[in-house]
Each structure stands twice: as C-alpha cells, then as structure tokens.
Design an enzyme around this catalytic site. Structure first.
Site, mmCIF file in Angstrom:
data_model
loop_
_atom_site.group_PDB
_atom_site.id
_atom_site.type_symbol
_atom_site.label_atom_id
_atom_site.label_comp_id
_atom_site.label_asym_id
_atom_site.label_seq_id
_atom_site.Cartn_x
_atom_site.Cartn_y
_atom_site.Cartn_z
ATOM 1 N N TRP A 37 52.144 65.021 24.496
ATOM 2 C CA TRP A 37 51.757 66.277 25.156
ATOM 3 C C TRP A 37 51.785 67.488 24.233
ATOM 4 O O TRP A 37 51.894 68.622 24.692
ATOM 5 C CB TRP A 37 52.641 66.573 26.378
ATOM 6 C CG TRP A 37 52.720 65.481 27.378
ATOM 7 C CD1 TRP A 37 51.681 64.823 27.962
ATOM 8 C CD2 TRP A 37 53.911 64.906 27.925
ATOM 9 N NE1 TRP A 37 52.149 63.889 28.849
ATOM 10 C CE2 TRP A 37 53.513 63.912 28.841
ATOM 11 C CE3 TRP A 37 55.275 65.153 27.743
ATOM 12 C CZ2 TRP A 37 54.423 63.153 29.567
ATOM 13 C CZ3 TRP A 37 56.177 64.395 28.465
ATOM 14 C CH2 TRP A 37 55.751 63.413 29.362
ATOM 15 N N HIS A 38 51.660 67.266 22.936
ATOM 16 C CA HIS A 38 51.695 68.387 22.001
ATOM 17 C C HIS A 38 50.299 68.741 21.510
ATOM 18 O O HIS A 38 50.101 69.102 20.356
ATOM 19 C CB HIS A 38 52.609 68.056 20.821
ATOM 20 C CG HIS A 38 54.041 67.865 21.210
ATOM 21 N ND1 HIS A 38 54.998 67.362 20.351
ATOM 22 C CD2 HIS A 38 54.692 68.111 22.383
ATOM 23 C CE1 HIS A 38 56.166 67.304 20.971
ATOM 24 N NE2 HIS A 38 55.999 67.747 22.209
ATOM 25 N N TYR A 39 49.323 68.638 22.392
ATOM 26 C CA TYR A 39 47.950 68.957 21.983
ATOM 27 C C TYR A 39 47.801 70.464 21.779
ATOM 28 O O TYR A 39 48.474 71.279 22.403
ATOM 29 C CB TYR A 39 46.938 68.414 22.988
ATOM 30 C CG TYR A 39 47.145 68.808 24.428
ATOM 31 C CD1 TYR A 39 46.570 69.955 24.938
ATOM 32 C CD2 TYR A 39 47.908 68.007 25.293
ATOM 33 C CE1 TYR A 39 46.739 70.314 26.268
ATOM 34 C CE2 TYR A 39 48.083 68.360 26.621
ATOM 35 C CZ TYR A 39 47.497 69.513 27.099
ATOM 36 O OH TYR A 39 47.678 69.865 28.413
ATOM 37 N N HIS A 40 46.902 70.806 20.875
ATOM 38 C CA HIS A 40 46.716 72.200 20.481
ATOM 39 C C HIS A 40 45.314 72.368 19.895
ATOM 40 O O HIS A 40 44.562 71.409 19.763
ATOM 41 C CB HIS A 40 47.784 72.618 19.463
ATOM 42 C CG HIS A 40 47.909 71.689 18.286
ATOM 43 N ND1 HIS A 40 48.599 70.506 18.350
ATOM 44 C CD2 HIS A 40 47.418 71.759 17.028
ATOM 45 C CE1 HIS A 40 48.534 69.884 17.185
ATOM 46 N NE2 HIS A 40 47.806 70.623 16.360
ATOM 47 N N LYS A 78 56.687 60.675 15.861
ATOM 48 C CA LYS A 78 55.531 61.550 16.008
ATOM 49 C C LYS A 78 55.179 62.036 14.615
ATOM 50 O O LYS A 78 56.067 62.328 13.810
ATOM 51 C CB LYS A 78 55.882 62.738 16.908
ATOM 52 C CG LYS A 78 54.909 63.908 16.834
ATOM 53 C CD LYS A 78 55.499 65.190 17.392
ATOM 54 C CE LYS A 78 54.641 66.387 17.007
ATOM 55 N NZ LYS A 78 55.176 67.669 17.506
#
Length: 587
Positions: free
Chosen positions: A521-524, A421
């Site tokens: 799933w680490h959207y921000h 990532k």
C-alpha cells in the site's frame, strides 16, 4: 516442488496469511475499543452545506496529508476540507486493532476502503474516509532519511518540528517480545548492523520503529490531528466527492487560475465552493496518488489524448500528469513456529545497504475466535495477493480459498512471517481515467519488477530473510525439519494468492519474487515533484493550485511513508501561513 513433509505443508501453507490478522488481535495485551468520537464542531455532512460558499483555502481530500494541512491553515484563515468518505470515529473496523483487515475486505459502497485492481493484476486498496490510509494500514511509524529530506528541498528544521507536531498525537513506542526480538537479533546476526534501538529516525541497520496504535490498542489517525484546528476557521464536509476544479483567466491573461470546485453531497446535489478574493487564497489537492492526478484530469489538466477521450475541455495540456505511478512490491516468507508466539504487527525493521527493508509480524494460536474475521491483509477476500488476470479471479475461487482456510485445524495457526520491501521502486507505470465520475477508480499500471534492478533487490531481500531464519537468534522459532526450500514452497504454493504456480519458484528466487508479489500500500506518483508540481508544490502552469500529498513523491520515503505524508501536510501548512503573514505585514 519438493514433496517432503507434505502433511505438515498442507496444514502450514495457509498459516502465514492468517498471521496478520492474528497480529491484529492485540499488540499490547490491552483491550481495544472503538475510539471515542472527538465531537468536532466543524465536521458536517455535505448535505448540510450551502449551495455556494467562499473560503481562503479549499482542500480536496481529508486524508493523511489533508487533515494536518487543514488543521494548520485554520489558525488564521477560513478553510474548507472536502472528504469523499465518512468519519473514522465509532467504527470498530477502523479504530479497533483487533479488527484489522475487516475494513479492507469490506466491499460495500459505504466502506472506508475502496478496492482497485491494477492492470498488473495486483489487488490494492484506496482509502475513502477522513484520515485516509492511516485508518487502514498496519500502523508502522517511521521518518524519512536525511538524504530524502535534502533531495526534496525541504527545510530540515521545519521538517523536524513538523514530525514532532504529528508524533505528539499519533505515535507510540511498541513493546518488543519474543518473536520480534528474535527477528531483531537475527537481522543483526545476518549483518544488518548496527542495532539502533527504538527510534523514529531512518538509518542503516536494525531498529524498533513506532506505531500509531496506543497501549490500549486504539488506532490514532491523521484525523486526530484535527484536534489542533481552530474550530472557527475550519469546515469539514463528509461524503463530498469533488467533480472538478474550476478555472478562470483574469484580464485576458492566458495562465489559468483555480478559483473554485464543484462537489456533490450524498443526495447527488451539486454544491459550489469558491475562493474569496485575495492573491494568497488557493485550492490545495490532497486526494492521494490515485485521486490527485485523477482530479486534475477531470478538471482539464493532463494529457490531451485522455481528456479528449472523455470529452473534457483542456485547460492545460500537461502530459506528465498520471505518469511515474509506483507501488513498492512486497514479498514474504511464512515461518511456522514449533512454539506459541506473541501477537504483533510490524515493529522491527532492517534497513539494508542493498536496497531492501526487512520487517516481520507474528501471531499466536488464535484459531478459535478469529475464524469469523477476515484474515487481514493477506485474505483472499481482500485479494492482496491476487495477481492473476481478472477473468480468472472469480468469486468462486475466492470463496473456495476462504472455505479451505476455515477447514484448517487449530495447529495450523501458529507462526509468523518475515517480509521484504524494496527501495524506490525504480520500475514505474502510469494512470489513466476511465470515467468522468470521481468515484470510479482510474486504470493504474505499476509495472512490478519491470526494471531488473528491482527484481535483484527482491532476491537480495529474500536471501537476507533466509539468513535471519537460519540465525542462532531465531532458532527457537524454526521447525528443524523444515528447510528454507520447504518454507519457500509453502509460501509459493499457497492457494490464497491465486497466482499461477511455477515448479521452480522455490529454486529460482527471481521466480519466487514474481509469483508471490503483493502490495504494501505504499503506492505514490502521478503528480511528481519537478514534473507536475514545482518545489513549492504549485501545479506548473496554473495559479492558485497546489498538490500536497504522496502523489508528488518519486520514491516512497523511509521504510513506510505515512509519517512523512502527515509531516508534509503540517510542513506545507506552516509554509503557507508564513507566506500569508509575510504578505500582510507590510500593509
């Protein structure tokens, strides 16, 4: 594409995508059971709520930030926590490690996971349950780095205290067995040094991180932090989506002030909740990176063009709402093993100096019972790898991929994968509302790899993964006859991602990154710090309204954000308590 070892490749090509679910079978050799409902006396269905009610604080969103925030503020204030989903307790698909992935592939209206597809074509998941994303993720727990804390303007002492408050309930040390140990030692051998042992801290080198799964395989979510709550000061309402925030302008003052919300119950009946009189009382939005900017827009705070398009009265034109949307791209390489391996989710992380993080998961031969399950985060049913245009992403294609996977022999299901990532990312996008219904997902664009620096970081990460695979430490888990090119071919040509295939994907790492991109799933973003909210998380230009969640982040904290999002809920709760106490003391 290379054609050698075609028979082995055809068998192994699917294996990596099964591995995540294999890892979910058991992390600790214990037996997993659905976590017992703690019997919170303050938790109710929204249908039982009064038509009108009054509180010191109204928190919109009972997720990873909202739960610790509510638990903290309830100590000396009346708090209403509104969650659009249900309870995580008693649901095996959430609390049982062996069921990891099942909630994500559940597309029913009552699912704790709500699928959304970005305009880029990557399918993602949005939590719809008390506890938020901590009910759905792979459980890795690690803190943000010191530089991140400093740049955020946080009080380092309070940050540390807040992390510990969270960790006393939800964080555990995982075991490290053969595969994970080989990846750990392979990272060190590849130059990702030093080895820092087990730690929650974020530091360069290789380490063992924490997990929110306990030794019995039970998931501990942000909802568990409500155990800290003062039951007489908190009301939690489930299935209570908020339609809009209400504003007023007192005494002719032009600056709007938030003073209430309208929410619906499961029967579609509208309820109103208002703030009690008092200058310290506030509405706190913790609805996540999709929900928070969406709710601001539905309430009249956002780009005027979007508001007009949906006949929403403008309360405050704020063009930055919905901008800065980011999702950390993830790419993985599957490695079939010549021998059985343990089952594990993410445990090891290599924190490099070139902007990439390296992690791994693995699973033993589990083909017998796991075929009835949902293949984890890489399932074609979940669609995590689906980046083709929506019209080509047909149910028929997904069904065929599922059937193809079921037809594989048992020998296909052994091995693991190593993923990378990238930091940041630098590439950003935007969010737009599509409906005035808060349950309808907004349109989101992440612009994966738009900035060439992100693409270069991915390439650098894949090169490190190659070095780990070729390391002496990892040699017991590598098939000698399979070259790196073979492994890249297997991953790039896997049919479960439904991506357009390119013949040069294994030779061009840039193309490999683009063809195999997925979400972690680490959207921000969407309500970014210094753009939509100030350093106290107050919405700029509005009184009595704050946004406290990951939508305020410009970059994802640490290697995995959930620890920091929970910390932020506690941190801001303590700050608000202190502000209220300082105001009361002189009187």
């Amino acid at each position: 594409m290379l054609s050698t070892h075609n028979k082995l490749t055809s068998v192994m090509v699917f294996s990596g995508w099964f591995t995540i679910l294999a890892a979910a079978v058991l992390l600790f050799n214990g037996v997993s059971f659905a976590q017992t409902d703690p019997g919170y006396s303050f938790m109710h269905q929204a249908t039982t709520a009064p038509m009108v009610s009054y509180y010191d604080y109204i928190i919109v969103g009972g997720g990873t930030a909202g739960c610790p925030l509510a638990a903290t503020l309830s100590q000396n204030s009346s708090v209403l926590l509104l969650e659009r989903g249900g309870s995580p307790y008693g649901n095996d698909n959430i609390t049982d490690l062996a069921a990891f992935g099942a909630a994500l592939s559940d597309l029913s209206p009552s699912s704790p996971s709500q699928r959304f597809v970005s305009t880029d074509g990557v399918v993602n998941a949005r939590a719809r349950v008390l506890g938020g994303g901590s009910c759905l993720n792979a459980g890795f727990y690690t803190r943000a780095g010191a530089d991140y804390i400093r740049l955020s303007g946080w009080d380092a002492k309070l940050v540390n205290e807040s992390y510990k408050w969270v960790e006393d309930v939800v964080a555990f040390q995982p075991p490290v067995r053969q595969w994970q140990a080989a990846v750990r030692d392979g990272l060190v051998e590849a130059g990702v040094q030093p080895y820092n042992g087990f730690t929650y801290e974020h530091m360069y080198g290789t380490k063992v991180g924490g997990t929110i799964f306990d030794p019995n395989g039970h998931r501990h979510t942000a909802a568990d932090l409500l155990r800290y709550a003062n039951s007489s000061g908190l009301t939690v309402l489930l299935y209570a989506p908020v339609n809009k925030i209400l504003f007023t302008r007192l005494g002719g003052i032009q600056k709007p002030r938030a003073h209430g919300v309208i929410f619906k119950d499961a029967d579609g009946v509208d309820h109103r909740a208002y703030l009690k009189r008092g200058s310290m009382n506030e509405i706190l939005v913790s609805s996540g990176s999709l929900g928070s900017p969406q709710l601001l827009m539905l309430s009249g705070v956002g780009p005027k063009r979007q508001l007009r398009a949906h006949n929403i009265t403008t309360v405050l034109e704020q063009p930055m709402v919905g901008l800065g949307m980011s999702d950390n791209p993830m790419n993985a390489v599957f490695v079939p093993s010549p021998q059985p391996v343990e089952v594990s989710l993410i445990q090891i992380v290599g924190i490099t100096r070139n902007g990439t993080y390296i992690e791994s998961a693995c699973g033993e031969n589990f083909a017998g019972g796991a075929r009835t399950l949902d293949y984890g985060m890489f399932s074609p049913k979940i669609g995590q790898l689906s980046t083709v245009p929506p019209k080509q992403r047909t149910q028929k294609a997904i069904d065929k991929a599922v059937e193809d996977m079921k037809a594989l022999p048992q020998s296909a299901f052994v091995g693991g994968f190593i993923l990378e990532k990238i930091v940041g990312p630098i590439s950003t996008g935007h969010l737009e509302i599509r409906s005035r219904d808060p349950n309808v997902n907004p349109s989101v664009t992440f612009n994966y790899f738009k900035d060439p620096r992100d693409l270069q970081r991915c390439v650098d990460g894949i090169k490190i993964i190659e070095s780990v695979i070729e390391s002496k430490a990892f040699s017991p888990f590598k098939v000698d006859t399979l070259s790196i090119i073979n492994l890249l071919n297997m991953t790039a040509s896997s049919p479960v991602n439904l991506l357009p295939k390119h013949a040069n994907a294994s030779r061009s790492l840039e193309q490999f990154c683009k063809d195999t991109v997925m979400t972690i799933w680490h959207y921000h973003g969407g309500c970014e710090l210094d753009r939509v909210v100030d350093r106290d998380y107050k919405v700029i230009g509005i009184d009595a309204l704050r946004v406290i969640d990951g939508s305020t982040f410009r970059n994802s904290p640490g290697t995995n954000p959930q620890a920091t999002v929970m910390m932020l809920g506690r941190y801001m709760g303590v700050k608000l308590l202190r502000e209220r106490l300082a105001t009361v003391r002189p009187n």
